[in-house]
Design a protein around this motif. Structure first.
Motif, mmCIF file in Angstrom:
data_model
loop_
_atom_site.group_PDB
_atom_site.id
_atom_site.type_symbol
_atom_site.label_atom_id
_atom_site.label_comp_id
_atom_site.label_asym_id
_atom_site.label_seq_id
_atom_site.Cartn_x
_atom_site.Cartn_y
_atom_site.Cartn_z
ATOM 1 N N UNK A 107 75.687 25.584 12.441
ATOM 2 C CA UNK A 107 76.043 27.028 12.560
ATOM 3 C C UNK A 107 74.914 27.867 12.111
ATOM 4 N N UNK A 108 74.244 27.487 11.160
ATOM 5 C CA UNK A 108 73.110 28.004 10.703
ATOM 6 C C UNK A 108 71.909 28.029 11.696
ATOM 7 N N UNK A 109 71.614 26.963 12.494
ATOM 8 C CA UNK A 109 70.953 26.714 13.651
ATOM 9 C C UNK A 109 71.085 27.707 14.739
ATOM 10 N N UNK A 110 72.373 28.036 15.090
ATOM 11 C CA UNK A 110 72.891 28.706 15.720
ATOM 12 C C UNK A 110 72.530 30.276 15.517
ATOM 13 N N UNK A 111 72.730 30.595 14.340
ATOM 14 C CA UNK A 111 72.609 32.037 14.178
ATOM 15 C C UNK A 111 70.959 32.129 14.080
ATOM 16 N N UNK A 112 70.289 31.426 13.592
ATOM 17 C CA UNK A 112 68.894 31.490 13.814
ATOM 18 C C UNK A 112 68.217 31.573 15.190
ATOM 19 N N UNK A 113 68.885 30.953 16.274
ATOM 20 C CA UNK A 113 68.484 31.025 17.695
ATOM 21 C C UNK A 113 69.117 32.370 18.187
ATOM 22 N N UNK A 114 70.343 32.745 17.677
ATOM 23 C CA UNK A 114 70.689 34.086 18.199
ATOM 24 C C UNK A 114 69.791 35.213 17.694
ATOM 25 N N UNK A 115 69.435 35.139 16.456
ATOM 26 C CA UNK A 115 68.668 36.211 15.931
ATOM 27 C C UNK A 115 67.033 35.908 16.046
ATOM 28 N N UNK A 116 66.706 35.094 16.981
ATOM 29 C CA UNK A 116 65.191 34.451 16.949
ATOM 30 C C UNK A 116 64.402 35.896 17.651
ATOM 31 N N UNK A 117 63.122 35.635 17.687
ATOM 32 C CA UNK A 117 62.414 36.601 18.343
ATOM 33 C C UNK A 117 62.564 36.716 19.918
ATOM 34 N N UNK A 118 62.994 35.732 20.267
ATOM 35 C CA UNK A 118 63.259 35.310 22.056
ATOM 36 C C UNK A 118 64.385 36.282 22.263
ATOM 37 N N UNK A 119 65.496 36.641 21.368
ATOM 38 C CA UNK A 119 66.410 37.395 21.831
ATOM 39 C C UNK A 119 66.533 38.718 21.430
ATOM 40 N N UNK A 120 67.154 39.634 22.127
ATOM 41 C CA UNK A 120 67.311 41.009 21.575
ATOM 42 C C UNK A 120 67.896 41.391 20.506
ATOM 43 N N UNK A 121 68.731 40.607 19.829
ATOM 44 C CA UNK A 121 69.264 40.856 18.605
ATOM 45 C C UNK A 121 68.689 40.947 17.489
ATOM 46 N N UNK A 122 68.872 41.941 16.588
ATOM 47 C CA UNK A 122 67.983 42.288 15.385
ATOM 48 C C UNK A 122 69.102 41.778 14.256
ATOM 49 N N UNK A 123 68.377 41.446 13.126
ATOM 50 C CA UNK A 123 69.291 41.166 12.018
ATOM 51 C C UNK A 123 69.534 42.471 11.212
#
Length: 116
Positions: free
Chosen positions: A98-114
């Motif tokens: 789950x933590x890995x999935x969150x890191x992927x969702x908010x990675x620099x490659x994705x448009x979502x910002x923390x």
């Protein structure tokens, strides 16, 4: 509370479907969801000011601690539930996923910002 309740006394017809390690898969998916939703919830509550790294550490710590606590309670206060190290392992691996999935969702490659 449901983690301490036994469903074996209920007459549930599972049919002929037999999935090996289904309970471990269930533990994994539950804790993956727990960690993912926990991070998003903490992000919303702090409006992103807590920081991604700190949030991941807090949620991972509490997910693993909660998983261990439930297993200890199953061992100590229930008579028809069994505590298993395999469940703790599945919980922990699910939390890390789950933590890995969150890191992927908010990675620099994705448009979502923390941070909002």
């Amino acid at each position: 509370m449901l983690s301490l309740f036994s469903f074996s006394s209920m007459d549930l017809d599972t049919g002929s479907l037999n999935i090996p390690y289904a309970d471990k898969i269930t533990h994994f998916i539950f804790y993956l969801t727990f960690a993912f939703v926990g991070c998003l919830s903490l992000r919303e509550r702090t409006t992103g000011n807590l920081g991604l790294r700190k949030t991941l550490i807090i949620v991972l710590f509490f997910a693993i601690l909660y998983g261990i606590l439930i297993e200890v309670l199953q061992y100590t206060i229930t008579t028809d539930r069994m505590a298993e190290w395999g469940d703790v392992l599945a919980n922990t691996l699910g939390a890390f996923a789950g933590i890995g999935l969150i890191r992927w969702v908010f990675s620099k490659k994705n448009p979502l910002k923390w941070k909002f």
